[in-house]
Design a protein around this motif. Structure first.
Motif, mmCIF file in Angstrom:
data_model
loop_
_atom_site.group_PDB
_atom_site.id
_atom_site.type_symbol
_atom_site.label_atom_id
_atom_site.label_comp_id
_atom_site.label_asym_id
_atom_site.label_seq_id
_atom_site.Cartn_x
_atom_site.Cartn_y
_atom_site.Cartn_z
ATOM 1 N N ILE A 36 10.347 21.481 25.295
ATOM 2 C CA ILE A 36 11.757 21.899 25.255
ATOM 3 C C ILE A 36 11.889 23.344 25.720
ATOM 4 C CG2 ILE A 36 13.697 22.419 23.721
ATOM 5 C CD1 ILE A 36 12.900 19.963 22.064
ATOM 6 N N VAL A 39 11.179 23.653 29.566
ATOM 7 C CA VAL A 39 12.248 23.042 30.367
ATOM 8 C C VAL A 39 13.502 23.903 30.290
ATOM 9 C CG1 VAL A 39 13.828 21.069 30.470
ATOM 10 C CG2 VAL A 39 11.370 20.692 30.331
ATOM 11 N N LEU A 67 12.917 16.851 30.705
ATOM 12 C CA LEU A 67 12.257 16.513 29.434
ATOM 13 C C LEU A 67 11.801 15.056 29.429
ATOM 14 C CD1 LEU A 67 14.301 18.307 26.643
ATOM 15 C CD2 LEU A 67 11.855 18.504 27.072
#
Length: 187
Positions: A36, A39, A67
Motif C-alpha cells: 500500500i 503504490v 495493488l
C-alpha cells in the motif's frame, strides 16, 4: 501530504496454505502494508497535489490496479479500494481554493464580456434597422403626403376647438388675446 485509504482483500482460498507456509500469519504487516505504501507513493508522485484532488477517481483506480497486480503475486485478492482522505497543509488548501475562485471569477468575467458584446451587437442591429426605416420613410415623403399631414393636423385642431373665437383688445403694438371672461355690461 497525508493520504488515508481503505483496502478490502482476501487470501485466494485455494492458496491459503501456501500463503501461511511462505509468508506466515503476519502477511498483512509483511506484504499488504508495504505494498500500500509503495503504490501510494508511486501513483501520487505522478500527479500534482491539485490533480490528486481534482482527479481523485482516476488516482484511486490507478492505485487499485497497481495493488491488485502486486498483491495477486502473493496470492492475495483485492476486493475493494478507496481513498478516504487527502490531507494537505492549510496554506496549500487555501491556495487551491483561491486558485479555483480566481478561475471561476475569470470564467464569469468572460461570460459577462460575451453577454456585453451580444447586447452591443443587438443595439447596433436595432439602430441600423431604425435608420433604414427612417430612410425608407424619407423616400416616401412627397408634397401630397405633406399636404395630407397638414390637413390631418388641422382636423385634429378643429376637433378640439370649442367654437369660441378669441377676444382681442388694445390698439397698441401688443394686443391682449383671450385674457379671461369678458364681463358683459349693458350701457
Amino acid at each position: 501530504m497525508d493520504l488515508s485509504v481503505a483496502l478490502n482483500y482476501h487470501i485466494i482460498p485455494d492458496k491459503t496454505n501456501l500463503v501461511y507456509q511462505t509468508i506466515g500469519v503476519e502477511f498483512k504487516e509483511r506484504i499488504i502494508d508495504p505494498a500500500i505504501q509503495e503504490v501510494m507513493k508511486a501513483v501520487s508522485a505522478k500527479y500534482t497535489a491539485e490533480e490528486l484532488i481534482t482527479k481523485r477517481l482516476a488516482v484511486s483506480s490507478e492505485m487499485q490496479e497497481a495493488l491488485t497486480s502486486r498483491l495477486l503475486a502473493s496470492n492475495i485478492s483485492v476486493d475493494a479500494f478507496s481513498i478516504i482522505s487527502f490531507s494537505f497543509s492549510q496554506t496549500f488548501t487555501d491556495a487551491i481554493e483561491a486558485k479555483q475562485t480566481a478561475e471561476q471569477n475569470a470564467l464569469k468575467a468572460k461570460r459577462d464580456l460575451d453577454r456585453i458584446k451580444v447586447e452591443a451587437e443587438q443595439t447596433i442591429a436595432a439602430a441600423t434597422a431604425e435608420a433604414e426605416a427612417l430612410r425608407l420613410k424619407k423616400m416616401n415623403i412627397s408634397p401630397d403626403l405633406i399636404e395630407l399631414r397638414k390637413i390631418e393636423a388641422n382636423l385634429k385642431a378643429m376637433e378640439k376647438w370649442n367654437g369660441i373665437l378669441p377676444r382681442v383688445t388694445g390698439a397698441g403694438a401688443i394686443p391682449f388675446i383671450g385674457v379671461g371672461d369678458v364681463i358683459k355690461t349693458d350701457k
